[in-house]
Design a protein around this motif. Structure first.
Motif, mmCIF file in Angstrom:
data_model
loop_
_atom_site.group_PDB
_atom_site.id
_atom_site.type_symbol
_atom_site.label_atom_id
_atom_site.label_comp_id
_atom_site.label_asym_id
_atom_site.label_seq_id
_atom_site.Cartn_x
_atom_site.Cartn_y
_atom_site.Cartn_z
ATOM 1 N N VAL A 87 29.478 33.117 33.521
ATOM 2 C CA VAL A 87 28.459 34.114 33.857
ATOM 3 C C VAL A 87 27.929 34.721 32.559
ATOM 4 O O VAL A 87 28.691 35.349 31.811
ATOM 5 C CB VAL A 87 29.043 35.227 34.755
ATOM 6 N N ARG A 88 26.655 34.522 32.300
ATOM 7 C CA ARG A 88 26.037 35.088 31.100
ATOM 8 C C ARG A 88 25.168 36.270 31.530
ATOM 9 O O ARG A 88 24.063 36.104 32.020
ATOM 10 C CB ARG A 88 25.201 34.033 30.371
ATOM 11 N N ASN A 89 25.705 37.455 31.349
ATOM 12 C CA ASN A 89 25.017 38.685 31.681
ATOM 13 C C ASN A 89 24.333 39.250 30.439
ATOM 14 O O ASN A 89 24.467 38.697 29.350
ATOM 15 C CB ASN A 89 26.013 39.682 32.282
ATOM 16 N N PRO A 90 23.581 40.366 30.573
ATOM 17 C CA PRO A 90 22.838 40.868 29.404
ATOM 18 C C PRO A 90 23.677 41.059 28.147
ATOM 19 O O PRO A 90 23.231 40.710 27.059
ATOM 20 C CB PRO A 90 22.275 42.193 29.924
ATOM 21 N N PHE A 91 24.878 41.615 28.262
ATOM 22 C CA PHE A 91 25.654 41.924 27.069
ATOM 23 C C PHE A 91 27.044 41.297 27.055
ATOM 24 O O PHE A 91 27.834 41.589 26.164
ATOM 25 C CB PHE A 91 25.793 43.444 26.908
ATOM 26 N N ARG A 92 27.340 40.458 28.044
ATOM 27 C CA ARG A 92 28.663 39.829 28.078
ATOM 28 C C ARG A 92 28.557 38.400 28.597
ATOM 29 O O ARG A 92 27.644 38.064 29.343
ATOM 30 C CB ARG A 92 29.632 40.616 28.973
ATOM 31 N N VAL A 93 29.524 37.587 28.182
ATOM 32 C CA VAL A 93 29.688 36.244 28.728
ATOM 33 C C VAL A 93 31.093 36.169 29.313
ATOM 34 O O VAL A 93 32.081 36.380 28.605
ATOM 35 C CB VAL A 93 29.496 35.156 27.655
ATOM 36 N N ILE A 94 31.170 35.892 30.610
ATOM 37 C CA ILE A 94 32.454 35.857 31.309
ATOM 38 C C ILE A 94 32.722 34.433 31.771
ATOM 39 O O ILE A 94 31.885 33.830 32.449
ATOM 40 C CB ILE A 94 32.462 36.804 32.527
ATOM 41 N N GLU A 95 33.861 33.894 31.402
ATOM 42 C CA GLU A 95 34.275 32.565 31.843
ATOM 43 C C GLU A 95 35.444 32.719 32.802
ATOM 44 O O GLU A 95 36.481 33.273 32.450
ATOM 45 C CB GLU A 95 34.660 31.689 30.656
ATOM 46 N N LEU A 96 35.247 32.211 34.016
ATOM 47 C CA LEU A 96 36.247 32.376 35.059
ATOM 48 C C LEU A 96 36.651 31.006 35.612
ATOM 49 O O LEU A 96 35.840 30.355 36.274
ATOM 50 C CB LEU A 96 35.701 33.235 36.210
ATOM 51 N N PRO A 97 37.870 30.547 35.341
ATOM 52 C CA PRO A 97 38.340 29.336 36.018
ATOM 53 C C PRO A 97 38.316 29.570 37.527
ATOM 54 O O PRO A 97 38.602 30.681 37.999
ATOM 55 C CB PRO A 97 39.769 29.176 35.488
ATOM 56 N N TRP A 98 37.983 28.544 38.278
ATOM 57 C CA TRP A 98 37.899 28.719 39.730
ATOM 58 C C TRP A 98 39.218 29.215 40.310
ATOM 59 O O TRP A 98 39.228 29.939 41.317
ATOM 60 C CB TRP A 98 37.496 27.402 40.387
ATOM 61 N N GLY A 99 40.325 28.859 39.677
ATOM 62 C CA GLY A 99 41.613 29.307 40.179
ATOM 63 C C GLY A 99 41.832 30.797 40.052
ATOM 64 O O GLY A 99 42.748 31.358 40.680
ATOM 65 N N GLN A 100 41.009 31.473 39.231
ATOM 66 C CA GLN A 100 41.133 32.917 39.046
ATOM 67 C C GLN A 100 40.116 33.697 39.878
ATOM 68 O O GLN A 100 40.110 34.924 39.852
ATOM 69 C CB GLN A 100 40.931 33.266 37.566
ATOM 70 N N VAL A 101 39.236 32.996 40.590
ATOM 71 C CA VAL A 101 38.204 33.670 41.386
ATOM 72 C C VAL A 101 38.751 33.954 42.781
ATOM 73 O O VAL A 101 39.178 33.035 43.497
ATOM 74 C CB VAL A 101 36.937 32.797 41.483
ATOM 75 N N ALA A 102 38.751 35.223 43.154
ATOM 76 C CA ALA A 102 39.223 35.610 44.487
ATOM 77 C C ALA A 102 38.116 35.483 45.522
ATOM 78 O O ALA A 102 38.351 35.025 46.643
ATOM 79 C CB ALA A 102 39.767 37.039 44.469
ATOM 80 N N SER A 103 36.901 35.898 45.171
ATOM 81 C CA SER A 103 35.791 35.825 46.134
ATOM 82 C C SER A 103 34.467 35.960 45.407
ATOM 83 O O SER A 103 34.402 36.411 44.256
ATOM 84 C CB SER A 103 35.921 36.938 47.187
ATOM 85 N N LEU A 104 33.425 35.560 46.102
ATOM 86 C CA LEU A 104 32.039 35.742 45.658
ATOM 87 C C LEU A 104 31.350 36.574 46.735
ATOM 88 O O LEU A 104 31.209 36.117 47.878
ATOM 89 C CB LEU A 104 31.355 34.390 45.475
ATOM 90 N N ARG A 105 30.953 37.788 46.383
ATOM 91 C CA ARG A 105 30.470 38.722 47.386
ATOM 92 C C ARG A 105 28.977 38.973 47.225
ATOM 93 O O ARG A 105 28.445 39.014 46.118
ATOM 94 C CB ARG A 105 31.223 40.051 47.283
#
Length: 223
Positions: A87-105
């Motif tokens: 996820v490339r947001n305005p001031f941060r880049v977040i890398e999330l392995p699918w195994g660490q994702v609880a939900s997409l809301r």
């Protein structure tokens, strides 16, 4: 017989199964280009023909405003790969392995929630209440035409925004989120989709903006 000079090359690392799917906001991109054109034209005009402190004030303002426009319009993007969500947001880049994702809301904003409870907004996938209402009306009309038995569902799906075969009609952003949830369900248990969440601040965006703000304050303070 193979000589030392004819040894086989080292094996290449395995390629990903598919390329990352990239999601960006078309309206954000268009708005960013227009804003950059307008700000650039006004700023360069002030720098070239301005007198006194005007060129310096214009330069400081450009240094502040241009990175912010880029950050909030051109920069946001979501990259969905086989093993992770970036996820490339305005001031941060977040890398999330699918195994660490609880939900997409999806609510008034779209966001990803980690197993640790951290939430990150998906700037590149904005929520449009108007598009949701339009999709809901299309779905209602399609249900009425089907007479409640679903026989007309496939007939109306081809030309509807956000339709997936004989599935429900969705707004574009909701359709993207639905696809991401499907990827999460398919990949969250994969061995290669495990790891730690990483967050990196975009200093290349924040740095010039802070420098421009400081220069602008100094110029205004010294009169």
């Amino acid at each position: 017989m193979t000589t030392p000079d004819q040894q086989s090359p080292a094996p290449r690392p395995p390629r990903p199964l598919t390329r990352d799917r990239i999601y960006r906001s078309p309206m954000g991109l268009a708005g960013g280009v227009l804003l950059l054109g307008l700000v650039g034209w006004l700023g360069l005009d002030a720098i070239l023909v301005g007198e006194g402190r005007t060129p310096w004030l214009a330069l400081a303002a450009l240094l502040l405003v241009v990175p912010l426009i880029v950050a909030f319009t051109l920069r946001p993007a979501v990259f969905a790969g086989e093993d992770r969500l970036r996820v490339r947001n305005p001031f941060r880049v977040i890398e999330l392995p699918w195994g660490q994702v609880a939900s997409l809301r999806s609510g008034y904003t779209n966001e990803v929630v980690t197993d640790a409870g951290d939430k990150y907004q998906l700037w590149a996938i904005p929520v449009s209440l108007r598009a949701r209402n339009r999709a809901a009306r299309k779905e209602a009309r399609r249900g009425a035409e089907a007479g409640g038995d679903g026989t007309a569902r496939a007939r109306g799906a081809g030309g509807s925004v956000g339709a997936l075969g004989d599935g429900p009609v969705r707004a574009e952003g909701d359709e993207i989120m639905h696809g991401l949830r499907q990827t999460l369900e398919a990949r969250e248990k994969a061995q290669s989709a495990q790891g730690e969440v990483s967050v990196r601040w975009a200093y290349e965006v924040a740095g010039p903006a802070v420098a421009g703000a400081v220069l602008l304050v100094v110029l205004l303070a010294v009169g």
